[in-house]
Scaffold this motif. Structure first.
Motif, mmCIF file in Angstrom:
data_model
loop_
_atom_site.group_PDB
_atom_site.id
_atom_site.type_symbol
_atom_site.label_atom_id
_atom_site.label_comp_id
_atom_site.label_asym_id
_atom_site.label_seq_id
_atom_site.Cartn_x
_atom_site.Cartn_y
_atom_site.Cartn_z
ATOM 1 N N LYS A 163 5.729 2.320 -3.035
ATOM 2 C CA LYS A 163 5.140 3.577 -3.476
ATOM 3 C C LYS A 163 5.994 4.764 -3.038
ATOM 4 O O LYS A 163 6.654 4.731 -1.998
ATOM 5 C CB LYS A 163 3.733 3.744 -2.898
ATOM 6 C CG LYS A 163 2.669 2.898 -3.545
ATOM 7 C CD LYS A 163 1.298 3.284 -3.021
ATOM 8 C CE LYS A 163 0.177 2.577 -3.764
ATOM 9 N NZ LYS A 163 -1.148 3.010 -3.270
ATOM 10 N N GLY A 164 5.928 5.836 -3.803
ATOM 11 C CA GLY A 164 6.567 7.083 -3.426
ATOM 12 C C GLY A 164 8.033 6.922 -3.093
ATOM 13 O O GLY A 164 8.809 6.333 -3.854
ATOM 14 N N SER A 165 8.433 7.441 -1.932
ATOM 15 C CA SER A 165 9.840 7.416 -1.533
ATOM 16 C C SER A 165 10.367 6.006 -1.339
ATOM 17 O O SER A 165 11.580 5.763 -1.432
ATOM 18 C CB SER A 165 10.032 8.218 -0.247
ATOM 19 O OG SER A 165 9.294 7.646 0.813
ATOM 20 N N TRP A 166 9.478 5.036 -1.089
ATOM 21 C CA TRP A 166 9.924 3.655 -0.846
ATOM 22 C C TRP A 166 10.350 2.941 -2.122
ATOM 23 O O TRP A 166 10.879 1.827 -2.071
ATOM 24 C CB TRP A 166 8.820 2.866 -0.142
ATOM 25 C CG TRP A 166 8.377 3.519 1.129
ATOM 26 C CD1 TRP A 166 7.156 4.079 1.372
ATOM 27 C CD2 TRP A 166 9.144 3.693 2.325
ATOM 28 N NE1 TRP A 166 7.111 4.604 2.643
ATOM 29 C CE2 TRP A 166 8.317 4.372 3.254
ATOM 30 C CE3 TRP A 166 10.439 3.356 2.704
ATOM 31 C CZ2 TRP A 166 8.758 4.715 4.534
ATOM 32 C CZ3 TRP A 166 10.888 3.693 3.973
ATOM 33 C CH2 TRP A 166 10.055 4.365 4.868
ATOM 34 N N ALA A 167 10.138 3.562 -3.270
ATOM 35 C CA ALA A 167 10.631 2.978 -4.524
ATOM 36 C C ALA A 167 12.151 3.108 -4.619
ATOM 37 O O ALA A 167 12.791 2.393 -5.396
ATOM 38 C CB ALA A 167 9.970 3.671 -5.713
ATOM 39 N N ASP A 168 12.722 4.006 -3.817
ATOM 40 C CA ASP A 168 14.167 4.209 -3.787
ATOM 41 C C ASP A 168 14.798 3.179 -2.847
ATOM 42 O O ASP A 168 14.452 3.110 -1.665
ATOM 43 C CB ASP A 168 14.453 5.630 -3.304
ATOM 44 C CG ASP A 168 15.946 5.966 -3.301
ATOM 45 O OD1 ASP A 168 16.762 5.061 -3.559
ATOM 46 O OD2 ASP A 168 16.269 7.131 -3.029
ATOM 47 N N LEU A 169 15.731 2.386 -3.344
ATOM 48 C CA LEU A 169 16.358 1.341 -2.539
ATOM 49 C C LEU A 169 17.105 1.898 -1.328
ATOM 50 O O LEU A 169 17.329 1.186 -0.354
ATOM 51 C CB LEU A 169 17.319 0.512 -3.403
ATOM 52 C CG LEU A 169 16.660 -0.384 -4.459
ATOM 53 C CD1 LEU A 169 17.730 -1.067 -5.301
ATOM 54 C CD2 LEU A 169 15.752 -1.419 -3.811
ATOM 55 N N SER A 170 17.505 3.162 -1.393
ATOM 56 C CA SER A 170 18.231 3.759 -0.276
ATOM 57 C C SER A 170 17.315 4.373 0.778
ATOM 58 O O SER A 170 17.791 4.969 1.741
ATOM 59 C CB SER A 170 19.193 4.842 -0.797
ATOM 60 O OG SER A 170 18.464 5.943 -1.333
ATOM 61 N N ALA A 171 16.004 4.216 0.597
ATOM 62 C CA ALA A 171 15.068 4.811 1.556
ATOM 63 C C ALA A 171 15.210 4.192 2.943
ATOM 64 O O ALA A 171 14.993 4.850 3.953
ATOM 65 C CB ALA A 171 13.633 4.664 1.051
ATOM 66 N N ILE A 172 15.555 2.899 2.991
ATOM 67 C CA ILE A 172 15.825 2.229 4.260
ATOM 68 C C ILE A 172 17.316 1.942 4.320
ATOM 69 O O ILE A 172 17.862 1.259 3.464
ATOM 70 C CB ILE A 172 15.023 0.924 4.398
ATOM 71 C CG1 ILE A 172 13.527 1.227 4.439
ATOM 72 C CG2 ILE A 172 15.436 0.173 5.666
ATOM 73 C CD1 ILE A 172 12.650 0.007 4.574
ATOM 74 N N LYS A 173 17.958 2.491 5.339
ATOM 75 C CA LYS A 173 19.398 2.327 5.485
ATOM 76 C C LYS A 173 19.719 0.988 6.138
ATOM 77 O O LYS A 173 18.990 0.503 7.002
ATOM 78 C CB LYS A 173 19.987 3.451 6.338
ATOM 79 C CG LYS A 173 19.607 4.853 5.891
ATOM 80 C CD LYS A 173 20.107 5.144 4.488
ATOM 81 C CE LYS A 173 19.768 6.576 4.084
ATOM 82 N NZ LYS A 173 20.157 6.864 2.691
#
Length: 279
Positions: A163-173
């Motif tokens: 959800k939200g920002s976690w849909a972006d694969l780069s959210a977790i480095k």
């Protein structure tokens, strides 16, 4: 301070109606009921229900704080904003009456009062709502274990559902990609990876994620933090060869760093959880 009702429970009413048993039986019943009451109240307590620090109507919002109609500026404790935080807060709070809850109402150096924010009589904080939708990141600053666990659980569910920002694969480095972390210098980031070595130099402990200590990603932990980790049952040396998730402000020039100042900034990952990918 947890919010509890002063009304008698069903167990207490039952005990009052059956108070004519022989003395030894009555004493035993009192003991049993007391234990049950403690267990029941502990299980039903809602996390993050700290002492009320006032209320007011929201008149203005930015990504980190809100302003009330009496002029107070409130910092949203427990979270760090994402790109969608301000819009989500605007939808949730503008023109709404809120209750502030925290263990301490001392203003920060900018004059902002830190608090968890609740709309009306809701038991769910605005922070938890943002986290559950992926519109914020846990900051790990909440010291109360139950409240901290509830906020972390809300974030974890949003990660799981992308959800939200976690849909972006780069959210977790990925700790193995230091250049990606360096691109986030000055921002609050979440990094996952395997600790290759734990080294102490002077008053600082280094969790190294790369074999090149100069350019690889590392976590720094001051010596004064060691008692807090030990109280939480974590020996820093035991993190060697373990996979962890760490959150904090990215800093550094040649190699990226996160300075850990709170135990909650570090989470152990499951053995089958892939590095750099949301669970």
């Amino acid at each position: 301070m947890n919010k509890q009702s002063s009304r008698p429970t069903a167990l207490e009413l039952w005990l009052e109606r059956n108070a004519t048993f022989p003395g030894n039986v009555t004493r035993l019943l009192h003991l049993i009921v007391a234990c049950l009451l403690v267990a029941a109240r502990g299980a039903s307590a809602t996390p993050c229900q700290f002492e009320s620090q006032g209320e007011g109507r929201v008149t203005a919002i930015d990504a980190r704080s809100l302003r009330l109609d009496d002029g107070r500026e409130i910092r949203l404790t427990g979270i760090e904003p994402t790109a969608t935080t301000k819009q989500a807060l605007t939808t949730l709070l503008v023109g709404r009456d809120v209750i502030l809850r925290s263990a301490d109402d001392t203003p920060d150096r900018y004059g902002r009062q830190g608090a968890l924010v609740f709309v009306g009589e809701s038991d769910i904080s605005v922070q938890a709502t943002l986290l559950a939708e992926g519109d914020a990141i846990v900051s790990a600053e909440i010291a109360d274990k139950d409240c901290a666990a509830a906020l972390m659980a809300a974030e974890a569910e949003a990660r799981r559902q992308k959800k939200g920002s976690w849909a972006d694969l780069s959210a977790i480095k990925n700790a193995e990609s230091p250049d990606d972390i360096l691109a986030g210098i000055g921002r609050f980031v979440v990094v996952e990876g395997k600790v290759l070595s734990v080294r102490q130099a002077g008053a600082m402990t280094y969790l190294n994620f790369g074999r090149n200590w100069t350019r690889g990603f590392a976590v720094t932990i001051s010596k004064r933090m060691i008692p807090a980790f030990e109280s939480a049952g974590i020996a820093l040396k035991s993190l060697e060869n373990k996979r962890i998730r760490v959150r904090g402000w990215a800093e550094g020039n040649t190699g990226p760093r996160i300075d850990v100042r709170l135990v909650g900034q570090i989470e152990l990952l499951g053995a089958n959880e892939p590095t750099g990918v949301r669970p």
